[in-house]
Design a protein around this motif. Structure first.
Motif, PDB file in Angstrom:
ATOM      1  N   TYR A  25      14.419  14.340  18.243  1.00 13.59           N
ATOM      2  CA  TYR A  25      14.671  13.180  17.249  1.00 13.59           C
ATOM      3  C   TYR A  25      15.674  13.766  16.142  1.00 13.59           C
ATOM      4  O   TYR A  25      16.721  12.879  15.886  1.00 13.59           O
ATOM      5  CB  TYR A  25      13.453  12.929  16.519  1.00 13.59           C
ATOM      6  CG  TYR A  25      13.736  11.882  15.489  1.00 13.59           C
ATOM      7  CD1 TYR A  25      13.653  10.577  15.905  1.00 13.59           C
ATOM      8  CD2 TYR A  25      13.876  11.995  14.338  1.00 13.59           C
ATOM      9  CE1 TYR A  25      13.795   9.658  14.895  1.00 13.59           C
ATOM     10  CE2 TYR A  25      14.301  11.257  13.312  1.00 13.59           C
ATOM     11  CZ  TYR A  25      14.185   9.702  13.578  1.00 13.59           C
ATOM     12  OH  TYR A  25      14.324   8.690  12.721  1.00 13.59           O
ATOM     13  N   CYS A  26      15.731  15.128  15.799  1.00 18.42           N
ATOM     14  CA  CYS A  26      16.622  15.553  14.893  1.00 18.42           C
ATOM     15  C   CYS A  26      17.980  15.620  15.379  1.00 18.42           C
ATOM     16  O   CYS A  26      19.043  15.438  14.784  1.00 18.42           O
ATOM     17  CB  CYS A  26      16.134  16.936  14.302  1.00 18.42           C
ATOM     18  SG  CYS A  26      14.731  17.266  13.321  1.00 18.42           S
ATOM     19  N   ARG A  27      18.129  16.182  16.496  1.00 17.82           N
ATOM     20  CA  ARG A  27      19.368  16.376  17.174  1.00 17.82           C
ATOM     21  C   ARG A  27      20.027  14.766  17.438  1.00 17.82           C
ATOM     22  O   ARG A  27      21.257  14.654  17.021  1.00 17.82           O
ATOM     23  CB  ARG A  27      19.398  16.927  18.568  1.00 17.82           C
ATOM     24  CG  ARG A  27      20.653  17.317  19.310  1.00 17.82           C
ATOM     25  CD  ARG A  27      20.523  18.070  20.780  1.00 17.82           C
ATOM     26  NE  ARG A  27      19.865  19.267  20.574  1.00 17.82           N
ATOM     27  CZ  ARG A  27      18.867  19.708  21.135  1.00 17.82           C
ATOM     28  NH1 ARG A  27      18.009  19.182  21.782  1.00 17.82           N
ATOM     29  NH2 ARG A  27      18.317  21.216  20.842  1.00 17.82           N
ATOM     30  N   ALA A  28      19.390  13.821  17.859  1.00 18.74           N
ATOM     31  CA  ALA A  28      19.758  12.735  18.103  1.00 18.74           C
ATOM     32  C   ALA A  28      20.123  11.923  16.747  1.00 18.74           C
ATOM     33  O   ALA A  28      20.913  10.805  16.874  1.00 18.74           O
ATOM     34  CB  ALA A  28      18.775  11.668  18.766  1.00 18.74           C
ATOM     35  N   ASN A  29      19.657  12.460  15.493  1.00 21.55           N
ATOM     36  CA  ASN A  29      19.803  11.751  14.332  1.00 21.55           C
ATOM     37  C   ASN A  29      20.678  12.706  13.243  1.00 21.55           C
ATOM     38  O   ASN A  29      20.679  12.401  12.106  1.00 21.55           O
ATOM     39  CB  ASN A  29      18.475  11.218  13.655  1.00 21.55           C
ATOM     40  CG  ASN A  29      18.124  10.183  14.390  1.00 21.55           C
ATOM     41  OD1 ASN A  29      18.429   9.009  14.175  1.00 21.55           O
ATOM     42  ND2 ASN A  29      17.088  10.493  15.419  1.00 21.55           N
ATOM     43  N   SER A  30      21.302  13.778  13.864  1.00 23.73           N
ATOM     44  CA  SER A  30      22.048  14.686  13.076  1.00 23.73           C
ATOM     45  C   SER A  30      21.505  15.321  11.709  1.00 23.73           C
ATOM     46  O   SER A  30      21.847  15.429  10.959  1.00 23.73           O
ATOM     47  CB  SER A  30      23.171  13.939  12.122  1.00 23.73           C
ATOM     48  OG  SER A  30      24.081  13.535  13.423  1.00 23.73           O
ATOM     49  N   ILE A  31      19.979  15.616  12.012  1.00 22.45           N
ATOM     50  CA  ILE A  31      18.943  16.259  10.981  1.00 22.45           C
ATOM     51  C   ILE A  31      18.816  17.573  11.311  1.00 22.45           C
ATOM     52  O   ILE A  31      18.468  18.000  12.522  1.00 22.45           O
ATOM     53  CB  ILE A  31      17.763  15.383  11.244  1.00 22.45           C
ATOM     54  CG1 ILE A  31      17.796  13.853  10.755  1.00 22.45           C
ATOM     55  CG2 ILE A  31      16.653  16.143   9.931  1.00 22.45           C
ATOM     56  CD1 ILE A  31      16.488  13.137  10.805  1.00 22.45           C
ATOM     57  N   LEU A  32      19.231  18.422  10.214  1.00 24.32           N
ATOM     58  CA  LEU A  32      19.132  19.913  10.184  1.00 24.32           C
ATOM     59  C   LEU A  32      18.190  20.403   9.704  1.00 24.32           C
ATOM     60  O   LEU A  32      17.861  21.878   9.780  1.00 24.32           O
ATOM     61  CB  LEU A  32      20.579  20.322   9.847  1.00 24.32           C
ATOM     62  CG  LEU A  32      21.884  20.144  10.670  1.00 24.32           C
ATOM     63  CD1 LEU A  32      22.959  20.644  10.226  1.00 24.32           C
ATOM     64  CD2 LEU A  32      21.607  20.432  12.247  1.00 24.32           C
ATOM     65  N   TYR A  33      17.263  19.849   8.810  1.00 30.63           N
ATOM     66  CA  TYR A  33      16.458  20.452   8.071  1.00 30.63           C
ATOM     67  C   TYR A  33      14.825  19.621   8.112  1.00 30.63           C
ATOM     68  O   TYR A  33      14.884  18.372   7.958  1.00 30.63           O
ATOM     69  CB  TYR A  33      16.701  20.227   6.561  1.00 30.63           C
ATOM     70  CG  TYR A  33      18.013  20.880   6.162  1.00 30.63           C
ATOM     71  CD1 TYR A  33      17.643  22.530   5.929  1.00 30.63           C
ATOM     72  CD2 TYR A  33      19.217  20.435   6.061  1.00 30.63           C
ATOM     73  CE1 TYR A  33      19.235  23.015   5.846  1.00 30.63           C
ATOM     74  CE2 TYR A  33      20.354  20.781   5.934  1.00 30.63           C
ATOM     75  CZ  TYR A  33      20.433  22.290   5.849  1.00 30.63           C
ATOM     76  OH  TYR A  33      21.710  23.049   5.326  1.00 30.63           O
ATOM     77  N   VAL A  34      14.046  20.440   8.238  1.00 35.41           N
ATOM     78  CA  VAL A  34      12.680  20.001   8.577  1.00 35.41           C
ATOM     79  C   VAL A  34      11.906  20.496   7.432  1.00 35.41           C
ATOM     80  O   VAL A  34      11.795  21.670   6.929  1.00 35.41           O
ATOM     81  CB  VAL A  34      11.800  20.447   9.920  1.00 35.41           C
ATOM     82  CG1 VAL A  34      10.438  20.208   9.858  1.00 35.41           C
ATOM     83  CG2 VAL A  34      12.617  20.155  11.122  1.00 35.41           C
ATOM     84  N   VAL A  35      11.205  19.541   6.655  1.00 33.59           N
ATOM     85  CA  VAL A  35      10.228  19.886   5.680  1.00 33.59           C
ATOM     86  C   VAL A  35       8.946  19.859   5.754  1.00 33.59           C
ATOM     87  O   VAL A  35       8.364  18.949   6.525  1.00 33.59           O
ATOM     88  CB  VAL A  35      10.430  18.718   4.426  1.00 33.59           C
ATOM     89  CG1 VAL A  35       9.631  18.961   3.285  1.00 33.59           C
ATOM     90  CG2 VAL A  35      11.928  18.949   3.862  1.00 33.59           C
ATOM     91  N   ARG A  36       8.203  21.019   5.535  1.00 31.68           N
ATOM     92  CA  ARG A  36       6.884  21.127   5.898  1.00 31.68           C
ATOM     93  C   ARG A  36       6.239  21.495   4.536  1.00 31.68           C
ATOM     94  O   ARG A  36       6.513  22.460   3.969  1.00 31.68           O
ATOM     95  CB  ARG A  36       6.460  22.172   7.137  1.00 31.68           C
ATOM     96  CG  ARG A  36       7.133  21.788   8.146  1.00 31.68           C
ATOM     97  CD  ARG A  36       6.713  20.534   8.807  1.00 31.68           C
ATOM     98  NE  ARG A  36       5.461  20.450   9.220  1.00 31.68           N
ATOM     99  CZ  ARG A  36       4.659  19.359   9.309  1.00 31.68           C
ATOM    100  NH1 ARG A  36       5.066  18.092   9.483  1.00 31.68           N
ATOM    101  NH2 ARG A  36       3.399  19.599   9.698  1.00 31.68           N
ATOM    102  N   GLY A  37       5.019  20.810   4.458  1.00 24.28           N
ATOM    103  CA  GLY A  37       4.019  21.303   3.147  1.00 24.28           C
ATOM    104  C   GLY A  37       3.019  22.265   3.480  1.00 24.28           C
ATOM    105  O   GLY A  37       2.475  22.188   4.571  1.00 24.28           O
ATOM    106  N   ILE A  38       2.959  23.132   2.566  1.00 29.05           N
ATOM    107  CA  ILE A  38       1.974  24.162   2.811  1.00 29.05           C
ATOM    108  C   ILE A  38       0.841  24.285   1.762  1.00 29.05           C
ATOM    109  O   ILE A  38       0.966  24.258   0.537  1.00 29.05           O
ATOM    110  CB  ILE A  38       2.716  25.606   2.684  1.00 29.05           C
ATOM    111  CG1 ILE A  38       4.112  25.655   3.893  1.00 29.05           C
ATOM    112  CG2 ILE A  38       1.970  26.577   2.884  1.00 29.05           C
ATOM    113  CD1 ILE A  38       3.586  25.693   5.341  1.00 29.05           C
ATOM    114  N   ARG A  39      -0.358  24.277   2.158  1.00 26.71           N
ATOM    115  CA  ARG A  39      -1.567  24.297   1.134  1.00 26.71           C
ATOM    116  C   ARG A  39      -2.134  25.450   1.059  1.00 26.71           C
ATOM    117  O   ARG A  39      -2.825  25.868   0.074  1.00 26.71           O
ATOM    118  CB  ARG A  39      -2.511  23.215   1.789  1.00 26.71           C
ATOM    119  CG  ARG A  39      -2.090  21.780   1.807  1.00 26.71           C
ATOM    120  CD  ARG A  39      -3.160  20.734   2.377  1.00 26.71           C
ATOM    121  NE  ARG A  39      -3.247  21.343   3.649  1.00 26.71           N
ATOM    122  CZ  ARG A  39      -3.869  20.694   4.590  1.00 26.71           C
ATOM    123  NH1 ARG A  39      -4.727  19.549   4.296  1.00 26.71           N
ATOM    124  NH2 ARG A  39      -3.954  21.067   5.968  1.00 26.71           N
TER     125      ARG A  39
END
Length: 161
Positions: free
Chosen positions: A76-90
């Motif tokens: 999905y990221c590659r197809a939509n030119s997204i280079l950053y993934v955000v993850r919340g850490i508890r």
């Protein structure tokens, strides 16, 4: 344009999720809340309702868009030119699991970067699963979810008996 994705099942979206989103909305030109359709999971809410909940909860952020996807996040990221993934850490357990996923994603798509954002202590114990469990047993969840989600939870659980 700097694009990020905040992926998850969001079943349902919680104020903890929104806390993370509040932190990252100002860091990127565009943030996609990517709602995963995972056939191996049985969510309480169908995908279209989860999308509606997230759209309602994020309407104050003009650079946040909501999309659903299935398959690999990196595709999905590659197809939509997204280079950053955000993850919340508890907590440390979250970090351990998220680190493993981040390393796998990077091994598949080396251009991708994962940002770990610690949640506010106010929401460090909140999870969608726990919210559903508390609601299922008649507990109040209003401080952990939006009003729209709270009402939908009450309605859905009342119909289930």
């Amino acid at each position: 344009m700097r694009r990020a994705i905040y992926p998850g099942t969001f079943d349902p979206i919680t104020n903890g999720h929104l806390d993370i989103l509040r932190h990252v909305a100002g860091l990127f030109d565009e943030v996609t809340v990517g709602i995963l359709h995972n056939p191996s999971k049985s969510p309480l809410f169908p995908l279209d309702e989860r999308v509606r909940f997230v759209r309602d909860a994020t309407k104050q952020y003009p650079n946040v868009r909501v999309a659903s996807f299935s398959g690999l996040l990196v595709d999905y990221c590659r197809a939509n030119s997204i280079l950053y993934v955000v993850r919340g850490i508890r907590n440390p357990a979250d970090l351990q699991v998220e680190m493993q996923m981040a390393q796998m994603n990077e091994s598949i798509y080396p251009e991708i970067h994962t940002l770990f954002i610690p949640t506010s202590p106010t929401y460090s114990f909140v999870s969608s699963s726990l919210v559903k469990d508390v609601a299922m047993h008649g507990g109040s969840v209003g401080e952990f979810v939006t009003d729209v989600v709270r009402e939908a939870l009450a309605d859905r659980l009342a119909r289930r008996g």
